[in-house]
Design an enzyme around this catalytic site. Sequence first.
Site, PDB file in Angstrom:
ATOM      1  N   LYS A 458      -4.259  10.800  -7.446  1.00  0.00           N
ATOM      2  CA  LYS A 458      -3.117   9.908  -7.020  1.00  0.00           C
ATOM      3  C   LYS A 458      -3.247   8.927  -5.822  1.00  0.00           C
ATOM      4  O   LYS A 458      -4.936   8.880  -5.243  1.00  0.00           O
ATOM      5  CB  LYS A 458      -2.976  11.790  -5.625  1.00  0.00           C
ATOM      6  CG  LYS A 458      -3.317  11.594  -4.479  1.00  0.00           C
ATOM      7  CD  LYS A 458      -2.941  12.951  -3.938  1.00  0.00           C
ATOM      8  CE  LYS A 458      -3.260  13.332  -2.780  1.00  0.00           C
ATOM      9  NZ  LYS A 458      -3.356  14.240  -2.493  1.00  0.00           N
ATOM     10  N   ARG A 549       5.427  21.208   4.158  1.00  0.00           N
ATOM     11  CA  ARG A 549       5.545  19.628   3.440  1.00  0.00           C
ATOM     12  C   ARG A 549       7.074  20.295   2.161  1.00  0.00           C
ATOM     13  O   ARG A 549       7.913  20.037   2.427  1.00  0.00           O
ATOM     14  CB  ARG A 549       4.505  19.611   2.702  1.00  0.00           C
ATOM     15  CG  ARG A 549       5.187  18.152   2.349  1.00  0.00           C
ATOM     16  CD  ARG A 549       3.407  17.712   2.297  1.00  0.00           C
ATOM     17  NE  ARG A 549       2.180  18.033   1.188  1.00  0.00           N
ATOM     18  CZ  ARG A 549       1.516  17.464   0.326  1.00  0.00           C
ATOM     19  NH1 ARG A 549       0.755  16.258   1.577  1.00  0.00           N
ATOM     20  NH2 ARG A 549       1.059  17.923  -0.178  1.00  0.00           N
ATOM     21  N   TYR A 677      -6.701 -15.168  17.576  1.00  0.00           N
ATOM     22  CA  TYR A 677      -5.488 -14.671  18.060  1.00  0.00           C
ATOM     23  C   TYR A 677      -5.052 -14.628  19.180  1.00  0.00           C
ATOM     24  O   TYR A 677      -5.768 -13.095  19.300  1.00  0.00           O
ATOM     25  CB  TYR A 677      -4.484 -14.259  16.837  1.00  0.00           C
ATOM     26  CG  TYR A 677      -4.181 -14.802  16.006  1.00  0.00           C
ATOM     27  CD1 TYR A 677      -3.432 -16.008  15.296  1.00  0.00           C
ATOM     28  CD2 TYR A 677      -4.915 -14.244  14.737  1.00  0.00           C
ATOM     29  CE1 TYR A 677      -2.812 -17.088  14.510  1.00  0.00           C
ATOM     30  CE2 TYR A 677      -4.681 -15.461  13.574  1.00  0.00           C
ATOM     31  CZ  TYR A 677      -3.553 -15.852  13.915  1.00  0.00           C
ATOM     32  OH  TYR A 677      -3.155 -17.108  12.124  1.00  0.00           O
ATOM     33  N   MET A 727      -4.891 -11.861   8.859  1.00  0.00           N
ATOM     34  CA  MET A 727      -4.352 -11.132   8.303  1.00  0.00           C
ATOM     35  C   MET A 727      -5.625 -11.238   7.359  1.00  0.00           C
ATOM     36  O   MET A 727      -6.040 -10.270   6.370  1.00  0.00           O
ATOM     37  CB  MET A 727      -3.366 -11.416   7.265  1.00  0.00           C
ATOM     38  CG  MET A 727      -2.386 -11.293   6.099  1.00  0.00           C
ATOM     39  SD  MET A 727      -1.272 -12.475   5.431  1.00  0.00           S
ATOM     40  CE  MET A 727       0.077 -11.962   7.110  1.00  0.00           C
TER      41      MET A 727
HETATM   42  C1  LIG Z   1      -4.021  15.812  -2.262  1.00  0.00           C
HETATM   43  C2  LIG Z   1      -4.027  16.969  -2.058  1.00  0.00           C
HETATM   44  C3  LIG Z   1      -5.110  17.585  -2.399  1.00  0.00           C
HETATM   45  C4  LIG Z   1      -6.676  16.601  -2.648  1.00  0.00           C
HETATM   46  O1  LIG Z   1      -6.967  17.257  -0.963  1.00  0.00           O
HETATM   47  P1  LIG Z   1      -8.319  16.702  -0.141  1.00  0.00           P
HETATM   48  O2  LIG Z   1      -8.932  17.352   1.684  1.00  0.00           O
HETATM   49  O3  LIG Z   1      -8.373  15.349  -0.677  1.00  0.00           O
HETATM   50  O4  LIG Z   1     -10.160  17.518  -1.289  1.00  0.00           O
HETATM   51  C5  LIG Z   1      -5.349  19.286  -3.232  1.00  0.00           C
HETATM   52  N1  LIG Z   1      -3.792  19.917  -2.914  1.00  0.00           N
HETATM   53  C6  LIG Z   1      -2.991  18.627  -3.137  1.00  0.00           C
HETATM   54  C7  LIG Z   1      -1.819  19.279  -2.927  1.00  0.00           C
HETATM   55  C8  LIG Z   1      -2.771  17.421  -2.421  1.00  0.00           C
HETATM   56  O5  LIG Z   1      -1.656  16.725  -1.749  1.00  0.00           O
END
Ligand SMILES: *Cc1c(COP(=O)(O)O)cnc(C)c1O
Length: 784
Positions: A458, A549, A677, A727
């Site tokens: 991801k 979640r 800045y 930036m």
């Molecule tokens: C991102 C994620 C992981 C991996 O987590 P890490 O801490 O990066 O190993 C595993 N399961 C789900 C559902 C996630 O969203």
Amino acid sequence: MREAVHHTEPAIEELYRHYQSYDLVVDSRQVSRPSQTLFIALTGERTDGHHFIPELYAQGVRHFVVRTPPAQQLNAEASFTVVDDPLHTLQALAAFHRRQFPALPVLAITGSNGKTIVKDWLSQLLAATFRVCASPRSYNSQIGVALSVWQLTAAHEIGIFEAGISEAGEMDQLRMIIQPTCGLLTNIGTAHLQNFAGPARHLGEKLSLFAEVEWLILPTDEVNALARTRELYSSVDVCPIDAESTVQQVLPSSATLDGVYRKNAGLVIAAARALGLPEIEITSGVPLLRPLTGRLEQREGRDGGPVINDSYSNDFSALAAALQFAETQNPYDRLTLILGTVQPLPGLEHRLETLLNGRVDRLVLVGAAHAKLAERMPDAILYGSLDELLRELPTCDFSQQTVLVKGASYERFDRIADALSRQLHRTQLRIDLSALRHNLRLYRSLLPAQCKLLVMAKASAYGSGALPVAQVLQDAGVDYLAVAYPEEGHALRRGGIQLPILVLNAAAYSLAGMVADRLEPVIHNLPQFEQASRLGLRMHLELDTGMGRLGFTPKQLVDLVPRLQSPLVASLFTHLAASEDDRHDAFTLQQLAAFDEAYRAYLAGSDPQTSGKVQRHVLNSNGIGRFPQATYEMVRLGIGLYGIGDAGQARQLQPALELTATISSISERDGGMSIGYGRRGHIPAAGARIAVLSIGYADGLPRASGEGRFAAWIRGHLAPTVGTICMDMCMVDVSGVPDARVGEEVTIFSAAHPVELLADAVGTIPYEILTGIGSRVHRIYVGE
Ligand SMILES: *Cc1c(COP(=O)(O)O)cnc(C)c1O
């Protein structure tokens, strides 16, 4: 001759007499002289050489060492030598070959880090005076060492072989193949330690390589190794080397090498002297040693496709390896090779033709030496010189293809790679693919053998670039990938990724679009389940046991069990909210218990006739080491793949990411002046040297890291930020780095300057730093 199958195991001597002039090949992609090839069918974790026999036969290979001869006859002259253990036969052949050169000085190198660079540098230095046979690349394994030693010929004057081990008992084997007369130990670390009974065992195992050598070079600070060698092997002349002072005599300034590279160079100098290299060759050769070259580099190309640059070694096997790497990193199935000089070898043109035919779609040859090859391969384009090609490059089109640039370092083929890259070395994120593979192996070693591995790709693989990383993962035999949103999955499929892909957050309306790409949604509610069922999508049920979640609560799941039945449900999983934090272990154990209970309820309500086999997965990176009781059928690896963010494994992991910028300018600023800045930076009364770096918050250096809260790493020194981060740029104080120069590379984070320093400085976690690295930062992939 009919198909001959030797059923009694032949004596090695007899085999050797038969095959001593043959190429030993264990990988069907490495065949260069089919009729002179002895293929040894090895059985690996995920591949079995026996499966490639028909393909090899079609290529013209006729000689095989196998455990089991193919069931189906190949109909013509082919010879099968059947043995119990083909790997053992390979090693025995190599050891027998080594014994043919009893008077040859042979140096064996081992250590946890630096052995490849020490071997490469040493053979580069020695080549000025001697004919050296050295292991190609990092051929240091049970297989690689045997193949390396097989390359020895009567013409060689020195052999240099690298030995690496990952399990107890392997070093004795390597010693019998190499039969070293002298040794070099780079250092003793902790990699692979979990496979040995303890540090003392590990040390003894490594040192056994040197049981019969005349002399052994090792750094003075490896005190344990020094003492143990003296105790174990009284006949060995142990030579402790103060690497820094050795290199100091030859290379006083750190202009070309610094840090650990200087230490390696010190060992190289000591070994070169011990092997009889004249001092003049040392003083002239050492300043030419360069770090960070022995690797393939992949960059984003000017025309969209990847450009892979390997301008390090120019031997035939390095070309074969580079080709193989390019094939696994080729999203277009169209490969262009720009080829410079290849080290002469008997029958080179023929070997090249065999190697390249059918694999390279567009061949560009550089150098008059290729005239003969160009005649054999009429589609090739021949340029007389590099300059001739460079002049034409601006008008050539390299879109929709992968370009592999392969020449010797002295040919300066990096100029071609530069001309074809989207951006020059300004701000780069380097991803070390070998480290990713190492980290994968480490996590696999922590898991039960049958447990599957899903890797999270991801957010552009945590900022590293989803496709190149996914290709490595696919190649390494990972079982599953996961992405957050469907578009990320579509992009992986367009790039040729075949692995099953789980999509964490797929809205009901996006499900229809996922059918063609076989993406597998995570299901959090009933309408989504019904839609996915209608579409026939394989799916995964998420349970919310405490993350708060997405997902069904355990109660919802239990209530819905009868309605959530489908053979399309592939898994049931949950996500831990605080797997890394022992203060929350009681909570985590509650999550695990709730998961187990919900799973039992789900199974109890399932109809074995209609439901599929539902797999379970819970653990993320930190969970894998901390909750081994909960590996279930699969785990989900994330941040740990990059060698960071998992304190439990930190000692064994290799940080794989390096973010660098360059110095755009340096100026002396007077005391009392303000910088940047809002005038938030102040120059102290004595004045300061201020460098401008090519990285700002748009590139992912958080604005909160300004005003001295973070320091970049330049030549082993810290250079704190001054004033606010802009930036596109930032300012750092280089008063303490006297030899810092405009144009040089500066480290924001790396293995030596951990990303946690930056994350802590701005009150965040490495995840946010990685995924915040800007899209204009050039991603470069290095590794074997
Ligand atoms: C991102 C994620 C992981 C991996 O987590 P890490 O801490 O990066 O190993 C595993 N399961 C789900 C559902 C996630 O969203």
